[in-house]
Design a protein around this motif. Structure first.
Motif, PDB file in Angstrom:
ATOM      1  N   GLY A   1      18.881 -91.642  38.822  1.00  0.00           N
ATOM      2  CA  GLY A   1      20.211 -91.065  38.999  1.00  0.00           C
ATOM      3  C   GLY A   1      21.296 -92.068  38.703  1.00  0.00           C
ATOM      4  N   THR A   2      22.533 -91.687  38.969  1.00  0.00           N
ATOM      5  CA  THR A   2      23.686 -92.512  38.570  1.00  0.00           C
ATOM      6  C   THR A   2      23.762 -93.835  39.319  1.00  0.00           C
ATOM      7  OG1 THR A   2      25.046 -91.237  40.115  1.00  0.00           O
ATOM      8  CG2 THR A   2      25.080 -90.564  37.805  1.00  0.00           C
ATOM      9  N   ASN A   3      23.049 -93.975  40.429  1.00  0.00           N
ATOM     10  CA  ASN A   3      23.052 -95.241  41.168  1.00  0.00           C
ATOM     11  C   ASN A   3      21.926 -96.173  40.744  1.00  0.00           C
ATOM     12  OD1 ASN A   3      25.309 -94.578  42.763  1.00  0.00           O
ATOM     13  ND2 ASN A   3      24.024 -93.443  44.205  1.00  0.00           N
ATOM     14  N   ASP A   4      21.098 -95.730  39.795  1.00  0.00           N
ATOM     15  CA  ASP A   4      19.994 -96.557  39.301  1.00  0.00           C
ATOM     16  C   ASP A   4      20.406 -97.251  38.010  1.00  0.00           C
ATOM     17  OD1 ASP A   4      17.864 -95.726  41.191  1.00  0.00           O
ATOM     18  OD2 ASP A   4      18.157 -93.765  40.249  1.00  0.00           O
ATOM     19  N   ALA A   5      20.313 -98.574  37.995  1.00  0.00           N
ATOM     20  CA  ALA A   5      20.703 -99.321  36.798  1.00  0.00           C
ATOM     21  C   ALA A   5      19.916 -98.867  35.572  1.00  0.00           C
ATOM     22  CB  ALA A   5      20.508-100.817  37.020  1.00  0.00           C
ATOM     23  N   ASP A   6      18.677 -98.458  35.771  1.00  0.00           N
ATOM     24  CA  ASP A   6      17.844 -98.078  34.630  1.00  0.00           C
ATOM     25  C   ASP A   6      18.265 -96.759  33.985  1.00  0.00           C
ATOM     26  OD1 ASP A   6      16.153-100.205  34.192  1.00  0.00           O
ATOM     27  OD2 ASP A   6      14.645 -99.543  35.630  1.00  0.00           O
ATOM     28  N   LEU A   7      19.210 -96.041  34.591  1.00  0.00           N
ATOM     29  CA  LEU A   7      19.752 -94.852  33.922  1.00  0.00           C
ATOM     30  C   LEU A   7      20.528 -95.258  32.669  1.00  0.00           C
ATOM     31  CD1 LEU A   7      20.265 -91.713  34.136  1.00  0.00           C
ATOM     32  CD2 LEU A   7      22.440 -92.314  35.196  1.00  0.00           C
ATOM     33  N   TYR A   8      20.983 -96.508  32.638  1.00  0.00           N
ATOM     34  CA  TYR A   8      21.894 -96.975  31.596  1.00  0.00           C
ATOM     35  C   TYR A   8      21.173 -97.940  30.653  1.00  0.00           C
ATOM     36  CZ  TYR A   8      24.783 -95.168  35.326  1.00  0.00           C
ATOM     37  OH  TYR A   8      25.302 -94.368  36.303  1.00  0.00           O
ATOM     38  N   GLY A   9      21.874 -98.339  29.603  1.00  0.00           N
ATOM     39  CA  GLY A   9      21.304 -99.305  28.676  1.00  0.00           C
ATOM     40  C   GLY A   9      20.718 -98.653  27.438  1.00  0.00           C
ATOM     41  N   PHE A  10      20.187 -99.493  26.552  1.00  0.00           N
ATOM     42  CA  PHE A  10      19.663 -99.071  25.255  1.00  0.00           C
ATOM     43  C   PHE A  10      18.198 -98.683  25.388  1.00  0.00           C
ATOM     44  CE2 PHE A  10      18.260-100.216  20.817  1.00  0.00           C
ATOM     45  CZ  PHE A  10      18.964 -99.210  20.191  1.00  0.00           C
ATOM     46  N   HIS A  11      17.726 -97.854  24.442  1.00  0.00           N
ATOM     47  CA  HIS A  11      16.302 -97.530  24.443  1.00  0.00           C
ATOM     48  C   HIS A  11      15.503 -98.685  23.850  1.00  0.00           C
ATOM     49  CE1 HIS A  11      15.441 -96.824  20.131  1.00  0.00           C
ATOM     50  NE2 HIS A  11      16.707 -96.445  20.051  1.00  0.00           N
ATOM     51  N   GLY A  12      14.200 -98.705  24.099  1.00  0.00           N
ATOM     52  CA  GLY A  12      13.329 -99.714  23.498  1.00  0.00           C
ATOM     53  C   GLY A  12      13.310-101.021  24.277  1.00  0.00           C
ATOM     54  N   ARG A  13      12.840-102.061  23.618  1.00  0.00           N
ATOM     55  CA  ARG A  13      12.579-103.327  24.305  1.00  0.00           C
ATOM     56  C   ARG A  13      13.837-104.050  24.733  1.00  0.00           C
ATOM     57  NH1 ARG A  13      12.234-107.918  20.623  1.00  0.00           N
ATOM     58  NH2 ARG A  13      12.794-107.315  18.500  1.00  0.00           N
TER      59      ARG A  13
ATOM     60  N   ASP B   1      23.162 -90.881  22.712  1.00  0.00           N
ATOM     61  CA  ASP B   1      23.976 -91.781  21.898  1.00  0.00           C
ATOM     62  C   ASP B   1      24.036 -93.170  22.536  1.00  0.00           C
ATOM     63  OD1 ASP B   1      24.488 -89.825  20.046  1.00  0.00           O
ATOM     64  OD2 ASP B   1      26.450 -89.297  20.849  1.00  0.00           O
ATOM     65  N   TYR B   2      24.227 -94.189  21.680  1.00  0.00           N
ATOM     66  CA  TYR B   2      24.249 -95.573  22.155  1.00  0.00           C
ATOM     67  C   TYR B   2      25.507 -96.310  21.718  1.00  0.00           C
ATOM     68  CZ  TYR B   2      19.538 -94.341  23.239  1.00  0.00           C
ATOM     69  OH  TYR B   2      18.444 -93.687  23.758  1.00  0.00           O
ATOM     70  N   ASN B   3      26.549 -95.553  21.344  1.00  0.00           N
ATOM     71  CA  ASN B   3      27.832 -96.179  21.011  1.00  0.00           C
ATOM     72  C   ASN B   3      28.363 -96.939  22.228  1.00  0.00           C
ATOM     73  OD1 ASN B   3      27.391 -93.325  20.089  1.00  0.00           O
ATOM     74  ND2 ASN B   3      28.831 -93.953  18.511  1.00  0.00           N
ATOM     75  N   SER B   4      28.071 -96.409  23.411  1.00  0.00           N
ATOM     76  CA  SER B   4      28.298 -97.099  24.683  1.00  0.00           C
ATOM     77  C   SER B   4      27.031 -96.919  25.493  1.00  0.00           C
ATOM     78  CB  SER B   4      29.502 -96.514  25.439  1.00  0.00           C
ATOM     79  OG  SER B   4      29.644 -97.140  26.704  1.00  0.00           O
ATOM     80  N   LEU B   5      26.721 -97.876  26.355  1.00  0.00           N
ATOM     81  CA  LEU B   5      25.460 -97.827  27.076  1.00  0.00           C
ATOM     82  C   LEU B   5      25.594 -97.240  28.468  1.00  0.00           C
ATOM     83  CD1 LEU B   5      23.935-101.238  25.956  1.00  0.00           C
ATOM     84  CD2 LEU B   5      23.694 -98.979  24.916  1.00  0.00           C
ATOM     85  N   VAL B   6      26.797 -96.800  28.844  1.00  0.00           N
ATOM     86  CA  VAL B   6      27.009 -96.248  30.176  1.00  0.00           C
ATOM     87  C   VAL B   6      27.638 -94.869  30.120  1.00  0.00           C
ATOM     88  CG1 VAL B   6      28.220 -96.551  32.381  1.00  0.00           C
ATOM     89  CG2 VAL B   6      27.135 -98.508  31.279  1.00  0.00           C
ATOM     90  N   LYS B   7      28.773 -94.751  29.447  1.00  0.00           N
ATOM     91  CA  LYS B   7      29.514 -93.496  29.486  1.00  0.00           C
ATOM     92  C   LYS B   7      30.288 -93.344  28.184  1.00  0.00           C
ATOM     93  CE  LYS B   7      32.546 -91.157  32.845  1.00  0.00           C
ATOM     94  NZ  LYS B   7      33.328 -91.379  34.081  1.00  0.00           N
TER      95      LYS B   7
ATOM     96  N   SER C   1      21.726 -83.933  32.080  1.00  0.00           N
ATOM     97  CA  SER C   1      20.910 -85.072  31.639  1.00  0.00           C
ATOM     98  C   SER C   1      21.724 -86.346  31.486  1.00  0.00           C
ATOM     99  CB  SER C   1      20.177 -84.747  30.328  1.00  0.00           C
ATOM    100  OG  SER C   1      21.083 -84.463  29.276  1.00  0.00           O
ATOM    101  N   HIS C   2      23.049 -86.263  31.598  1.00  0.00           N
ATOM    102  CA  HIS C   2      23.882 -87.466  31.583  1.00  0.00           C
ATOM    103  C   HIS C   2      23.820 -88.203  32.918  1.00  0.00           C
ATOM    104  CE1 HIS C   2      26.233 -84.581  33.759  1.00  0.00           C
ATOM    105  NE2 HIS C   2      27.215 -85.421  33.977  1.00  0.00           N
ATOM    106  N   LYS C   3      23.348 -87.518  33.971  1.00  0.00           N
ATOM    107  CA  LYS C   3      23.322 -88.140  35.306  1.00  0.00           C
ATOM    108  C   LYS C   3      21.940 -88.103  35.957  1.00  0.00           C
ATOM    109  CE  LYS C   3      24.778 -83.961  37.808  1.00  0.00           C
ATOM    110  NZ  LYS C   3      25.783 -83.383  38.723  1.00  0.00           N
ATOM    111  N   GLN C   4      20.968 -87.524  35.269  1.00  0.00           N
ATOM    112  CA  GLN C   4      19.598 -87.502  35.776  1.00  0.00           C
ATOM    113  C   GLN C   4      18.644 -87.664  34.605  1.00  0.00           C
ATOM    114  OE1 GLN C   4      17.860 -83.818  37.364  1.00  0.00           O
ATOM    115  NE2 GLN C   4      17.327 -84.964  39.211  1.00  0.00           N
ATOM    116  N   MET C   5      17.909 -88.769  34.596  1.00  0.00           N
ATOM    117  CA  MET C   5      17.035 -89.099  33.480  1.00  0.00           C
ATOM    118  C   MET C   5      15.660 -89.457  34.028  1.00  0.00           C
ATOM    119  SD  MET C   5      16.908 -89.249  30.205  1.00  0.00           S
ATOM    120  CE  MET C   5      18.664 -88.969  29.988  1.00  0.00           C
ATOM    121  N   PHE C   6      14.628 -89.144  33.280  1.00  0.00           N
ATOM    122  CA  PHE C   6      13.279 -89.483  33.712  1.00  0.00           C
ATOM    123  C   PHE C   6      13.011 -90.969  33.500  1.00  0.00           C
ATOM    124  CE2 PHE C   6      13.331 -87.635  29.474  1.00  0.00           C
ATOM    125  CZ  PHE C   6      12.698 -88.597  28.695  1.00  0.00           C
ATOM    126  N   ASP C   7      12.193 -91.545  34.373  1.00  0.00           N
ATOM    127  CA  ASP C   7      11.849 -92.964  34.289  1.00  0.00           C
ATOM    128  C   ASP C   7      11.197 -93.278  32.945  1.00  0.00           C
ATOM    129  OD1 ASP C   7      11.653 -95.561  35.210  1.00  0.00           O
ATOM    130  OD2 ASP C   7       9.728 -95.237  36.209  1.00  0.00           O
TER     131      ASP C   7
END
Length: 301
Positions: free
Chosen positions: A9-21, A162-168, A192-198
């Motif tokens: 959810g929105t309080n989890d850092a892993d909701l944000y950031g780029f895909h991949g390694r 999209d990854y133009n920004s990694l948060v919002k 899906s902008h505020k709830q993402m699967f691990d």
């Protein structure tokens, strides 16, 4: 909804950031907070209550439509813009990319007369401000014609983030002809902008069926609209452009951020000004003072 999935959810850092390694949600959030605080301090604003409600609705669902957003004069401009795109496609003038599915105009704010009047519409800028809680700026714009074709779906015709920004980030879609489900509407997975699967960062383009199972079929929203309406969507949520089946689609898609677009490996680097979208100096100088901050990430030429 699949009950066995671990949700972020929105309080989890892993909701944000780029895909991949290169995925690093904590670094993405830190960078974003620094940038948004700068804009809050630099550009104070005051919005009416009805505009603030747009931001609240977007935070909840991730998408929002306003019908009959543009007045008659602005609708006439939209028709002119559509005709210009059509001419560019027919003559292959000012075309950035073309394939069997679509054609994209090169540097549309620069090359399409009067497009800047739509981009810097004060009501539009206020609406995106209501979502960010500060005055953002436009970073890119796609002006495209999508064809009716039997060619396979490509790239953004599959669900992705999209990854133009990694948060919002906020995309603003303006159809230049009426779009029903068979005309290829912008399609969004609500919430899906505020709830993402691990471990979402291990995927980029995803087929429909896994996402239907994860989120539920009822969460897939086909954002149909008429010319003169406007659509907003946080495209950190899953979205795609559905392929047109019966009629070609003309559309504008504007991206608003609180920093220049990110690119490079891991999307951790700001695009340098030399790579920014361009605007004519005379158009820039015609902008009213209250919308000028929204041009901060364009290059004046």
């Amino acid at each position: 909804m699949n009950k066995d999935i671990k949700w972020l959810g929105t309080n989890d850092a892993d909701l944000y950031g780029f895909h991949g390694r290169y995925h690093d949600g904590s670094a993405a959030v830190q960078y974003y907070n620094e940038q948004i605080n700068k804009r809050k301090e630099t550009y104070p604003f005051n919005l009416p209550e009805d505009t603030l409600k747009i931001g609240e609705s977007l935070k909840d669902a991730g998408h929002y439509k306003i019908e009959n957003f543009f007045n008659e004069e602005e609708r006439a401009l939209l028709i002119e813009i559509r005709e210009t795109i059509s001419r560019f496609v027919d003559t292959n003038e000012n075309i950035k990319k073309r394939d069997n599915n679509m054609a994209l105009v090169n540097q549309p704010i620069l090359n399409i007369p009067n497009l800047y009047k739509i981009v810097f519409n004060k009501k539009l800028i206020d609406a995106v401000t209501s979502y960010f809680g500060c005055v953002p700026a436009i970073t890119s714009l796609a002006a495209r014609k999508s064809f009716v074709t039997s060619a396979p779906s490509v790239s953004n015709q599959h669900f992705h983030r999209d990854y133009n920004s990694l948060v919002k980030l906020l995309k603003v879609a303006v159809y230049l002809n009426d779009v029903d489900k068979d005309t290829g509407p912008f399609t969004y997975i609500e919430g899906s902008h505020k709830q993402m699967f691990d471990n979402w960062w291990n995927f980029h383009y995803i087929q429909d069926e896994p996402l239907k199972e994860i989120y539920g079929v009822e969460k897939i929203k086909y954002l149909t609209a008429n010319m003169g309406d406007i659509l907003f969507a946080d495209t950190r949520g899953f979205h795609k452009g559905l392929k047109p089946k019966s009629k070609e689609r003309y559309a504008l898609h504007m991206c608003f951020l609180v920093h220049p677009e990110l690119s490079g490996e891991g999307h951790q680097t700001e695009n340098p000004p030399s790579n920014w979208f361009q605007i004519k100096r005379e158009d820039y100088e015609n902008l009213s003072e209250d919308v000028l901050p929204a041009a901060d990430f364009l290059r004046v030429v």
